[in-house]
Structure formats: C-alpha cells, structure tokens
Design a protein around this motif. Structure first.
Motif, short mmCIF file in Angstrom:
data_model
loop_
_atom_site.label_atom_id
_atom_site.label_comp_id
_atom_site.label_asym_id
_atom_site.label_seq_id
_atom_site.Cartn_x
_atom_site.Cartn_y
_atom_site.Cartn_z
N GLY A 40 0.78 -1.24 0.00
CA GLY A 40 0.00 0.00 0.00
C GLY A 40 0.80 1.28 0.00
N GLY A 41 2.06 1.25 0.45
CA GLY A 41 2.81 2.49 0.48
C GLY A 41 2.18 3.50 1.42
N VAL A 42 1.76 4.63 0.88
CA VAL A 42 1.14 5.66 1.72
C VAL A 42 -0.16 5.18 2.36
N TRP A 43 -0.75 4.11 1.81
CA TRP A 43 -2.01 3.59 2.33
C TRP A 43 -1.79 2.44 3.32
N SER A 44 -0.55 2.07 3.57
CA SER A 44 -0.24 1.01 4.52
C SER A 44 -0.77 1.36 5.91
N ALA A 45 -1.19 0.33 6.65
CA ALA A 45 -1.66 0.55 8.02
C ALA A 45 -0.58 1.15 8.89
N THR A 46 0.68 0.99 8.49
CA THR A 46 1.78 1.54 9.28
C THR A 46 1.94 3.03 9.08
N ARG A 47 1.22 3.60 8.11
CA ARG A 47 1.41 5.02 7.79
C ARG A 47 0.11 5.82 7.75
N ARG A 48 -1.02 5.17 7.92
CA ARG A 48 -2.30 5.87 7.78
C ARG A 48 -2.59 6.73 8.99
N TYR A 49 -2.76 8.01 8.75
CA TYR A 49 -3.15 8.93 9.83
C TYR A 49 -4.67 9.08 9.85
N PRO A 50 -5.23 9.49 10.97
CA PRO A 50 -6.68 9.68 11.05
C PRO A 50 -7.15 10.73 10.05
N GLY A 51 -8.24 10.43 9.37
CA GLY A 51 -8.78 11.36 8.39
C GLY A 51 -8.25 11.18 6.99
N LEU A 52 -7.32 10.24 6.79
CA LEU A 52 -6.75 10.04 5.47
C LEU A 52 -7.79 9.50 4.50
N ARG A 53 -7.93 10.17 3.37
CA ARG A 53 -8.83 9.75 2.32
C ARG A 53 -8.16 10.02 0.98
N ALA A 54 -8.64 9.37 -0.04
CA ALA A 54 -8.15 9.66 -1.39
C ALA A 54 -8.58 11.05 -1.80
N GLN A 55 -7.78 11.69 -2.63
CA GLN A 55 -8.18 13.00 -3.16
C GLN A 55 -9.20 12.83 -4.28
N ASN A 56 -9.05 11.77 -5.04
CA ASN A 56 -9.93 11.55 -6.19
C ASN A 56 -11.11 10.68 -5.81
N SER A 57 -12.04 10.60 -6.73
CA SER A 57 -13.13 9.66 -6.58
C SER A 57 -12.65 8.28 -7.00
N LYS A 58 -13.42 7.27 -6.65
CA LYS A 58 -13.07 5.90 -7.03
C LYS A 58 -13.15 5.69 -8.54
N HIS A 59 -13.76 6.63 -9.25
CA HIS A 59 -13.92 6.49 -10.69
C HIS A 59 -12.65 6.87 -11.46
N THR A 60 -11.75 7.61 -10.82
CA THR A 60 -10.53 8.04 -11.51
C THR A 60 -9.26 7.53 -10.85
N TYR A 61 -9.34 7.11 -9.60
CA TYR A 61 -8.14 6.72 -8.87
C TYR A 61 -8.08 5.20 -8.76
N HIS A 62 -7.81 4.55 -9.89
CA HIS A 62 -7.68 3.10 -9.89
C HIS A 62 -6.88 2.67 -11.11
N PHE A 63 -6.47 1.42 -11.13
CA PHE A 63 -5.74 0.88 -12.27
C PHE A 63 -6.70 0.66 -13.44
N SER A 64 -6.13 0.64 -14.65
CA SER A 64 -6.97 0.60 -15.85
C SER A 64 -7.82 -0.66 -15.94
N ASP A 65 -7.31 -1.77 -15.43
CA ASP A 65 -8.01 -3.04 -15.57
C ASP A 65 -8.51 -3.59 -14.25
N TYR A 66 -8.57 -2.74 -13.23
CA TYR A 66 -9.02 -3.21 -11.93
C TYR A 66 -9.76 -2.08 -11.22
N PRO A 67 -11.06 -1.93 -11.48
CA PRO A 67 -11.83 -0.83 -10.88
C PRO A 67 -12.01 -1.02 -9.39
N MET A 68 -12.39 0.06 -8.74
CA MET A 68 -12.71 0.00 -7.31
C MET A 68 -13.98 -0.83 -7.10
N PRO A 69 -14.12 -1.47 -5.95
CA PRO A 69 -15.36 -2.21 -5.66
C PRO A 69 -16.58 -1.30 -5.75
#
Length: 509
Positions: A40-69
């Motif tokens: 996860g990198g910045v999203w790893s449980a070892t680095r997540r601070y309270p309030g952390l959210r993605a800047q983008n929506s799930k419609h744009t912040y994902h890999f080309s062949d693997y959409p968000m749930p």
C-alpha cells in the motif's frame, strides 16, 4: 517477448505493484521488497493517519483493468485504499513475488546488474538482480524539522512526531494539539483531532489555495484537474494548438475562468470572514500538488475548534512551564502534542553516494528522463517518480514504458539529448513552482500530458473519440486498458535515434 532477466522492485505501494504486474505479464521474473508488513505504500496501516482519504473519486483513482469495488463510497478512505491494493495483489497473483517485512539497506552496481543487501526478520542477507526498479515513494520519508528546544519540550512531557506516525485520535483526547503545515495531511489531521482535543492549532508558514470537491453544485475538482480543458488552463512546458490560444489570444478567457473559480472557492469556504485568503492567484493551486479542501475543516475553524496561525513558524519549543511552542509571530501556544506535516525527503538512501550523485543535480533534483530513466546509470529505472493526482494510472503507463525498455522495444534519443531535455524540464519546473516540485518528482497538474508523452514513446495513441471526450469529461483509467496488448513493430521506432550506452537493458530472449 519474455526474458530471464531478474527484476527487483523496491516498494510495494501503487507504483511498485503496477510495475510488478506489468513486468510479470511481460515474462520477467520479479521480486518486490517492502519494509512494512502490508502492501500500500502511503495507504499502509503503518502510515495511515486519522482522516486520510483519497483525493480523487473511485472512478478516476484506480488501475486501468481493476476498478474499485462497487460498494465503495465515492471517495475511499485509507483503509479501503489499502484493501483495494491488497485485492489487486490477489487478482494478479503477485503474492508469491512479495517479500514484506524486508528492507533493502544497500544496492551496489555490478557488471551483471545489482548486488542487494536486505534485512528481514532473520537478519541481513544478500541477493542480486539484473535490473533494479526503485518505487520507494516520493512521499514516504517524512521531514521532522529540527526545532530549537525540542529536547526541553520532550522532557516536559511534550510529544513530537510526524503525521505518518500518528495513528490514533484517542491518543490526543483532552490534550492541546499543534499541527504544523497547511497541506492536505495537516488539515485532515487537524479536523480529525479537533473533535476530541482540548485545543487544536494549525501553524501555517504559507497559506495555500484549496478547492472544495464541488463548487456551486456544478464545477468539481476533477473537472478542473482531470480533463484536458482543465489541465490546459495551466501553462505547460510545450503548448499544444489549443493551449497556445488559451495562453495567447484567449488569455482573458482562461484568467476569467480561474478568477471565477477563485471567488467561488473563497465564498464557499468563507475565507474572507476567517481571515484565511491566501496571497497570490488561484492558479498557484497547481504548483506541484493540488490543494483539496478537507471536509469540515473550515467549519471547525469557524466554530472555534481549530485555530489557524497563518504566516507563522515554530521559532522555539518550550518546556519550563509545561510543554508549548513559541511562534515566529511572538505568540506562545500550549502544546502537549506537536504533529508535523511538513513535507518529505525525496531520496534513495540505500544507493551508494556515487550513484546518488549520478542521479541528482546540485540541488538534489532527480535527473530522470520521462521521470523514469536515469541517464548514464545502467540497469536502473524509477516508477512513481511522476507523482500526480492520478498516480495509479501514471505509474501504470510508466510501468509499460519500462517494460518496453527492458524488452528492447523502446528507441530513445542520445544520452546528450535526454540529459539536455531533463535539465530544461527541471528549469521549467523550478520557474513555474518557485522550487516546490518535490525535487523534480511531482508532475501535477499535468497528469494527462505526462501520460501522452509516455504513450508517444510507445507509439500508442488513444482513439480520437476518447481523446476528444477527455477535453470535457474526466479521464477514465479504463480507456488505457489495452495498452499492454499492442506492441510497436520494428518499423514503428523513431528514425534516427539510438539507445544510449548505459541505459539499454538486455533485450528479452
């Protein structure tokens, strides 16, 4: 084309995982090292601070062949992002190629590639690879300022740390908290702790323009930052036909649009009433990051739950009469806990000093062609050093660029030409951002331009209908899904160019 060349990837965040998936599909044996216990990198449980959210929506912040749930909210939180990346690992069978809890502590170049020194739970070991991919993250090594009086502050019971090490809001319940910084992480943390802390203060050296996710119910953040028209409002290094109009005869149209957005944002966040209108023009929102408003931050300021000390720094940390800080303005603030969201180092500490000097200029800026290839250092590439608001897609395209290089399918300019282009780009970045470009590793707001340049090298062009839609509609990662399915033939390589010595990887067999 497949290859027996062994690839070592340092980092299991978005960029490292994208590269592992693409290279593995190309037939390269890959091994991914990460010092944390999860991906996860910045999203790893070892680095997540309270309030952390993605800047983008799930419609744009994902890999080309693997959409968000489908059941994810429009804007995923940190835990959901990590779960998405964990699912990406399982979906692509990457688990057996991961070596978590394993840190690369040294990497030395040898004739056949790289000799790595790694540390895991069993101690220090050595291994080797033919090609090294660095995906350690440009926002993974936080800066902790050297405040005068820090030892005195700690002796008085004060706690001092960085945002990525702050994980539990309950740890500051009833305490006086000072958050240093005014970027997204600083405001996220301040808003989160303001509901439980006795007092929450934000010390902002410089106020930054921010933008709500939606303005006036019509224009949203992604429409400005993730369409070709929105991106064209910011002056790129090389202007296209429409951009030349927008920054020439149509300049008044562009400036009026930005002025309207600035006024709408100012009113939406009540910046005048709160005394928090930044200096400069709204266009500065896209220096190298995008200032996205933290939900309820300004409401908490208005309610008196957050105090913002603008144009100030911590001059000294206090402890004689209990922990506290003195600001450059002369004001003294009680502070049981000081959380620093003050930026990151961009560096690769496990490389030898000699190699590090080859990678950077005198100011520490990374000299990477296409933000990937270090000119003159053999068997080495970077991924994720084109950080943007759609990092997943930018990293994925960079991974395909790397695969083409390693597969012997990529024709490049001479080393001298690439070096000159890198220097010109760094100079342009320094001028447009006043030096705030994360040592040449952040491409915001030019995410689409960066993708276009890499695709041009790969001789891959989106359908005209898709490109036309991107002028007014937010970019869709799925539009790039077929990138790995087509490879240029030999006669499609650019005439008159050659792969410079020290950059060509061994072609696949």
């Amino acid at each position: 084309m497949t290859s027996g060349n062994r690839i070592a990837i340092v980092g299991a965040g978005i960029a490292g995982l994208a590269c592992a998936k693409v290279l593995r599909q190309e037939g390269f044996p890959v091994e991914v090292f990460d010092r944390t216990s999860d991906v996860g990198g910045v999203w790893s449980a070892t680095r997540r601070y309270p309030g952390l959210r993605a800047q983008n929506s799930k419609h744009t912040y994902h890999f080309s062949d693997y959409p968000m749930p489908a059941d994810y909210p429009r804007v995923p939180d940190g835990q959901q992002m990590q779960a998405y990346l964990d699912g990406y690992v399982r979906h692509n069978g990457l688990g057996e190629h991961l070596r978590l809890n394993t840190e690369v502590v040294a990497a030395d170049p040898v004739d056949s590639g790289w000799l790595l020194e790694i540390r895991d739970r069993d101690g220090i070991h050595r291994t080797s690879c033919d090609h090294l991919v660095i995906a350690n993250g440009v926002f993974s090594d936080p800066v902790l300022p050297d405040f005068p009086g820090a030892d005195r502050f700690r002796r008085a019971g004060g706690q001092l740390g960085v945002a990525s090490k702050f994980h539990d809001v309950e740890a500051v319940r009833g305490k006086s908290v000072v958050v240093v910084g005014y970027g997204k992480s600083a405001c996220d943390i301040a808003e989160a702790v303001s509901h439980v802390a006795a007092s929450t203060s934000v010390v902002a050296r410089r106020l930054l323009w921010k933008m709500p996710r939606k303005l006036a119910g019509v224009l949203d953040y992604e429409r400005l930052m993730l369409t070709r028209l929105g991106e064209a409002h910011f002056r790129y290094q090389e202007l296209g036909r429409f951009e030349r109009v927008l920054h020439g005869r149509g300049r008044s149209f562009r400036e009026t649009n930005l002025d309207v957005i600035q006024e709408l944002a100012t009113k939406r966040m009540n910046l005048r009433e709160l005394g928090l209108v930044p200096e400069g023009r709204f266009e500065e929102i896209a220096e190298s990051t995008v200032g996205l408003t933290t939900e309820n931050f300004y409401e908490q300021v208005a309610a008196g739950r957050i105090a913002v000390h603008r144009d100030a720094t911590i001059a000294e940390m206090l402890g004689d009469n209990g922990p506290g800080v003195q600001l450059s303005t002369g004001e003294t603030i009680q502070a049981d806990v000081v959380i620093c969201a003050t930026g990151f180092h961009q560096r690769v500490p496990f490389l030898t000093p000699y190699i590090q000097r080859q990678l950077t200029d005198d100011d520490g800026n990374f000299r990477l062609y296409r933000h990937i290839l270090p000119v003159g250092v053999a068997n080495l590439t970077f991924v994720g050093y084109n950080s943007s608001v759609i990092s997943a897609l930018n990293a994925e395209v960079a991974a395909h660029w790397t695969a083409a290089l390693l597969g012997g399918r990529l024709a490049l300019p001479t080393a001298e030409t690439m070096g000159a282009q890198v220097d010109e780009r760094l100079q342009w970045m320094a001028e447009r951002t006043n030096g705030h470009h994360a040592h040449g590793t952040a491409i915001t707001p030019f995410s689409i331009h960066n993708i276009d340049e890499m695709l041009a090298d790969l001789h891959y062009r989106l359908p005209m209908r898709t490109r036309a839609a991107q002028w007014f509609r937010t970019i869709k990662p799925s539009s790039y899904r077929g990138l790995g399915e087509r490879r240029p033939s030999a006669n499609e390589t650019t005439p008159g160019v050659q792969v410079p010595a020290g950059t060509q990887a061994v072609p696949g067999s």
